[in-house]
Design a protein around this motif. Structure first.
Motif, PDB file in Angstrom:
ATOM      1  N   LEU A 118       0.833  -1.195   0.000  1.00 29.71           N
ATOM      2  CA  LEU A 118       0.000   0.000   0.000  1.00 29.71           C
ATOM      3  C   LEU A 118       0.870   1.248   0.000  1.00 29.71           C
ATOM      4  N   SER A 119       0.233   2.368  -0.249  1.00 28.57           N
ATOM      5  CA  SER A 119       0.858   3.678  -0.051  1.00 28.57           C
ATOM      6  C   SER A 119      -0.024   4.446   0.916  1.00 28.57           C
ATOM      7  N   ILE A 120       0.465   4.637   2.140  1.00 24.39           N
ATOM      8  CA  ILE A 120      -0.321   5.280   3.181  1.00 24.39           C
ATOM      9  C   ILE A 120       0.290   6.631   3.531  1.00 24.39           C
ATOM     10  N   GLU A 121      -0.542   7.652   3.504  1.00 28.64           N
ATOM     11  CA  GLU A 121      -0.150   8.981   3.929  1.00 28.64           C
ATOM     12  C   GLU A 121      -0.978   9.374   5.150  1.00 28.64           C
ATOM     13  N   TYR A 122      -0.560  10.436   5.813  1.00 27.72           N
ATOM     14  CA  TYR A 122      -1.216  10.855   7.048  1.00 27.72           C
ATOM     15  C   TYR A 122      -1.501  12.352   6.994  1.00 27.72           C
ATOM     16  N   ALA A 123      -2.615  12.728   7.603  1.00 26.51           N
ATOM     17  CA  ALA A 123      -2.970  14.146   7.671  1.00 26.51           C
ATOM     18  C   ALA A 123      -3.648  14.400   9.011  1.00 26.51           C
ATOM     19  N   GLU A 124      -3.563  15.649   9.447  1.00 24.67           N
ATOM     20  CA  GLU A 124      -4.118  16.014  10.754  1.00 24.67           C
ATOM     21  C   GLU A 124      -5.411  16.800  10.603  1.00 24.67           C
ATOM     22  N   GLN A 125      -6.349  16.500  11.469  1.00 21.59           N
ATOM     23  CA  GLN A 125      -7.557  17.310  11.630  1.00 21.59           C
ATOM     24  C   GLN A 125      -7.457  17.944  13.018  1.00 21.59           C
ATOM     25  N   PRO A 126      -7.025  19.203  13.084  1.00 22.58           N
ATOM     26  CA  PRO A 126      -6.737  19.824  14.389  1.00 22.58           C
ATOM     27  C   PRO A 126      -7.933  19.847  15.326  1.00 22.58           C
ATOM     28  N   GLU A 127      -9.133  20.039  14.796  1.00 20.63           N
ATOM     29  CA  GLU A 127     -10.334  20.074  15.619  1.00 20.63           C
ATOM     30  C   GLU A 127     -11.408  19.195  14.991  1.00 20.63           C
ATOM     31  N   ALA A 128     -12.375  18.797  15.811  1.00 23.97           N
ATOM     32  CA  ALA A 128     -13.453  17.922  15.332  1.00 23.97           C
ATOM     33  C   ALA A 128     -14.478  18.759  14.570  1.00 23.97           C
ATOM     34  N   ASN A 129     -14.147  19.050  13.317  1.00 21.01           N
ATOM     35  CA  ASN A 129     -15.010  19.912  12.503  1.00 21.01           C
ATOM     36  C   ASN A 129     -15.939  19.139  11.581  1.00 21.01           C
ATOM     37  N   GLY A 130     -16.057  17.849  11.782  1.00 21.46           N
ATOM     38  CA  GLY A 130     -16.996  17.064  10.997  1.00 21.46           C
ATOM     39  C   GLY A 130     -16.336  16.158   9.976  1.00 21.46           C
ATOM     40  N   ILE A 131     -17.051  15.088   9.613  1.00 27.08           N
ATOM     41  CA  ILE A 131     -16.526  14.089   8.683  1.00 27.08           C
ATOM     42  C   ILE A 131     -16.240  14.693   7.323  1.00 27.08           C
ATOM     43  N   ALA A 132     -17.113  15.583   6.854  1.00 29.59           N
ATOM     44  CA  ALA A 132     -16.963  16.134   5.502  1.00 29.59           C
ATOM     45  C   ALA A 132     -15.684  16.939   5.338  1.00 29.59           C
ATOM     46  N   GLU A 133     -15.080  17.386   6.436  1.00 30.14           N
ATOM     47  CA  GLU A 133     -13.829  18.136   6.334  1.00 30.14           C
ATOM     48  C   GLU A 133     -12.704  17.262   5.789  1.00 30.14           C
ATOM     49  N   ALA A 134     -12.881  15.955   5.836  1.00 29.30           N
ATOM     50  CA  ALA A 134     -11.863  15.045   5.303  1.00 29.30           C
ATOM     51  C   ALA A 134     -11.553  15.349   3.841  1.00 29.30           C
ATOM     52  N   PHE A 135     -12.570  15.748   3.073  1.00 27.99           N
ATOM     53  CA  PHE A 135     -12.356  16.009   1.653  1.00 27.99           C
ATOM     54  C   PHE A 135     -11.619  17.329   1.417  1.00 27.99           C
ATOM     55  N   ILE A 136     -11.715  18.234   2.361  1.00 26.53           N
ATOM     56  CA  ILE A 136     -10.970  19.493   2.276  1.00 26.53           C
ATOM     57  C   ILE A 136      -9.518  19.250   2.686  1.00 26.53           C
ATOM     58  N   ILE A 137      -9.342  18.537   3.790  1.00 26.84           N
ATOM     59  CA  ILE A 137      -7.996  18.206   4.255  1.00 26.84           C
ATOM     60  C   ILE A 137      -7.271  17.356   3.207  1.00 26.84           C
ATOM     61  N   GLY A 138      -7.995  16.447   2.593  1.00 28.48           N
ATOM     62  CA  GLY A 138      -7.386  15.506   1.660  1.00 28.48           C
ATOM     63  C   GLY A 138      -7.496  15.908   0.203  1.00 28.48           C
ATOM     64  N   ALA A 139      -7.821  17.159  -0.083  1.00 31.84           N
ATOM     65  CA  ALA A 139      -8.047  17.594  -1.466  1.00 31.84           C
ATOM     66  C   ALA A 139      -6.840  17.321  -2.359  1.00 31.84           C
ATOM     67  N   GLU A 140      -5.663  17.654  -1.881  1.00 35.35           N
ATOM     68  CA  GLU A 140      -4.451  17.433  -2.689  1.00 35.35           C
ATOM     69  C   GLU A 140      -4.192  15.943  -2.873  1.00 35.35           C
ATOM     70  N   PHE A 141      -4.424  15.170  -1.836  1.00 29.54           N
ATOM     71  CA  PHE A 141      -4.245  13.715  -1.909  1.00 29.54           C
ATOM     72  C   PHE A 141      -5.209  13.105  -2.923  1.00 29.54           C
ATOM     73  N   ILE A 142      -6.454  13.566  -2.926  1.00 33.34           N
ATOM     74  CA  ILE A 142      -7.472  13.033  -3.835  1.00 33.34           C
ATOM     75  C   ILE A 142      -7.173  13.416  -5.280  1.00 33.34           C
ATOM     76  N   GLY A 143      -6.707  14.637  -5.487  1.00 36.39           N
ATOM     77  CA  GLY A 143      -6.395  15.082  -6.841  1.00 36.39           C
ATOM     78  C   GLY A 143      -7.618  15.056  -7.735  1.00 36.39           C
ATOM     79  N   ASP A 144      -7.502  14.395  -8.885  1.00 31.49           N
ATOM     80  CA  ASP A 144      -8.604  14.303  -9.842  1.00 31.49           C
ATOM     81  C   ASP A 144      -9.331  12.969  -9.775  1.00 31.49           C
ATOM     82  N   ASP A 145      -9.039  12.169  -8.767  1.00 30.32           N
ATOM     83  CA  ASP A 145      -9.608  10.823  -8.682  1.00 30.32           C
ATOM     84  C   ASP A 145     -10.963  10.815  -7.997  1.00 30.32           C
ATOM     85  N   GLN A 146     -11.685   9.693  -8.156  1.00 29.00           N
ATOM     86  CA  GLN A 146     -12.818   9.436  -7.281  1.00 29.00           C
ATOM     87  C   GLN A 146     -12.266   8.935  -5.954  1.00 29.00           C
ATOM     88  N   VAL A 147     -13.111   8.865  -4.935  1.00 28.18           N
ATOM     89  CA  VAL A 147     -12.585   8.605  -3.601  1.00 28.18           C
ATOM     90  C   VAL A 147     -13.565   7.781  -2.774  1.00 28.18           C
TER      91      VAL A 147
END
Length: 270
Positions: free
Chosen positions: A53-82
């Motif tokens: 696998l290729s595993i990367e890590y990112a931080e969510q400093p505060e509990a701002n909701g599940i949907a924030e994952a797509f903002i935090i991970g925007a660069e990781f997601i790039g142009d792909d589906q997720v």
């Protein structure tokens, strides 16, 4: 301590959602956690290379909701589906890998997974038509239109990043995944896949449910002689690693039943 590090029977909780992604053929994974806990996962899983696998890590400093994952991970997601899976959800059932592969190859909007429960008023509830299209989505409704609870597994096209960026915080100050799903619903691009009888969906968010999940896994593993969410075995079965690598991973744990199981799997499939 992060609850996703706690054991569900004989392996860390995070192994179970990771196994779901792997069974769906996902090999590029980003784990999002708090600044306090992210290093625990890095110490446990590293860069994922040992599992193919290729595993990367990112931080969510505060509990701002599940949907924030797509903002935090925007660069990781790039142009792909997720795919997004919650760290405390356990899925187990026949033909699950085949189902995931099929659904992942037909993502036009979002794909949600519904599970029949006897108390749907406690969950987000989805209603679907005969074609599997989601026609209504309600959060903890007093009078549910179906008994299908929305589980913690979601598939999205790339539009999800922009949708998440435009979601406004809810009354509790979080970016709600339900609000993201409602946008797809309004666009007519939301599908709901029902997980049928014989399938298990467990949410280990409470002490009681954590204990119940451990007992469920223990019973199945001891009765059937196979492991649930054994990442090394899944990596081998999916072709991410070869038999020699699987055997080596087992040998590192050779004094445990888990390690012996991996060695036997590899030796019998060389």
């Amino acid at each position: 301590m992060s609850k996703q590090i706690l054991p569900v029977y004989n392996k860390p909780m995070i192994y179970y959602p990771l196994s779901v992604l792997m069974l769906g053929g996902v090999r590029e994974i980003q784990i999002i956690s708090t600044p306090l806990h992210v290093e625990l996962f890095r110490a446990l899983l590293g860069d994922g290379g040992r599992l193919g696998l290729s595993i990367e890590y990112a931080e969510q400093p505060e509990a701002n909701g599940i949907a924030e994952a797509f903002i935090i991970g925007a660069e990781f997601i790039g142009d792909d589906q997720v795919a997004l899976v919650l760290g405390d959800n356990i899925f187990h059932g026949p033909g699950f890998s085949k189902m995931l592969h099929h659904e992942a190859s037909h993502v036009d909007g979002c794909v949600l997974f519904g599970y029949g429960v006897k108390d749907p008023e406690r969950y987000g509830v989805g209603e679907m038509d005969e074609q599997g299209r989601l026609i209504s989505l309600e959060e903890k409704p007093a009078a549910p239109k179906s008994n299908l609870a929305i589980t913690g597994l979601y598939l999205y096209d790339n539009d999800v990043v922009d949708i998440a960026k435009n979601v406004r915080p809810s009354a509790r100050g979080e970016l709600e995944i339900t609000d993201v799903n409602r946008v797809y619903l309004e666009r007519g691009k939301a599908r709901l896949v029902g997980l049928g009888r014989g399938f298990a969906w467990l949410d280990t968010g409470t002490h009681d449910s954590l204990l119940q999940a451990g007992q469920y896994v223990q019973l199945l593993e001891q009765r059937q002689g196979v492991r649930i969410a054994c990442l090394e075995e899944i990596a081998f079965r999916m072709g991410f690693i070869d038999a020699a690598a699987c055997y080596e991973l087992g040998a590192e744990l050779s004094k445990t039943d888990y390690g012996q199981y991996l060695m036997d799997i590899a030796a019998n499939n060389r």
